[in-house]
Design a protein around this motif. Structure first.
Motif, short mmCIF file in Angstrom:
data_model
loop_
_atom_site.label_atom_id
_atom_site.label_comp_id
_atom_site.label_asym_id
_atom_site.label_seq_id
_atom_site.Cartn_x
_atom_site.Cartn_y
_atom_site.Cartn_z
N UNK A 25 0.83 -1.20 0.00
CA UNK A 25 0.00 0.00 0.00
C UNK A 25 0.87 1.26 0.00
N UNK A 26 0.40 2.25 -0.71
CA UNK A 26 1.05 3.56 -0.70
C UNK A 26 0.28 4.44 0.28
N UNK A 27 0.96 4.97 1.27
CA UNK A 27 0.30 5.79 2.28
C UNK A 27 0.47 7.28 2.00
N UNK A 28 1.54 7.64 1.31
CA UNK A 28 1.77 9.05 1.03
C UNK A 28 2.72 9.20 -0.14
N UNK A 29 2.44 10.17 -0.98
CA UNK A 29 3.38 10.58 -2.02
C UNK A 29 3.71 12.03 -1.74
N UNK A 30 4.97 12.30 -1.46
CA UNK A 30 5.40 13.64 -1.12
C UNK A 30 6.32 14.15 -2.23
N UNK A 31 5.77 14.99 -3.11
CA UNK A 31 6.54 15.49 -4.25
C UNK A 31 7.66 16.43 -3.83
N UNK A 32 7.44 17.20 -2.77
CA UNK A 32 8.45 18.14 -2.29
C UNK A 32 9.70 17.42 -1.82
N UNK A 33 9.50 16.43 -0.97
CA UNK A 33 10.63 15.70 -0.40
C UNK A 33 10.99 14.45 -1.22
N UNK A 34 10.25 14.18 -2.27
CA UNK A 34 10.52 13.10 -3.21
C UNK A 34 10.52 11.71 -2.59
#
Length: 113
Positions: free
Chosen positions: A103-112
């Motif tokens: 499962x993906x819980x978070x995608x954080x584009x800023x912190x990659x």
């Protein structure tokens, strides 16, 4: 050798308490498949047990049991490696198959991440 078999049986029972018996593999032929990447290495050991956790907390408990019993752990992701990265280097090994932790819980584009 009998002592090692007892440890593996104890470990398998303990792992079944954590992840359920359907997610613990002890069949030598199945363990052999999981213990190799895209190559079958002549010098590779076969994991004595394969455990398929479904969460990070289950992974943690599996590692605790393995450490308590003096068993080595190896982590298998998708199984497409050719680098021998998760192929057991010693006997008495537990292979942790991570395919159920998906499962993906978070995608954080800023912190990659």
């Amino acid at each position: 050798m009998a002592e090692a078999a007892v440890e593996i049986n104890t470990a398998a029972a303990d792992f079944a308490q954590i992840v359920g018996a359907e997610h613990v593999i002890t069949d030598p032929a199945e363990c052999r498949v999981y213990s190799n990447d895209i190559f079958f290495w002549d010098d590779a050991y076969t994991a004595d047990v394969v455990v398929q956790p479904g969460s990070a907390s289950e992974v943690s408990e599996i590692v605790k049991v393995a450490a308590r019993l003096g068993l080595s752990t190896y982590t298998r992701g998708g199984g497409m490696s050719y680098t021998k990265g998760y192929v057991p280097a010693v006997g008495g090994a537990v292979l942790i198959d991570m395919r159920r932790v998906n499962q993906i819980f978070e995608i954080n584009l800023t912190d990659r991440y």
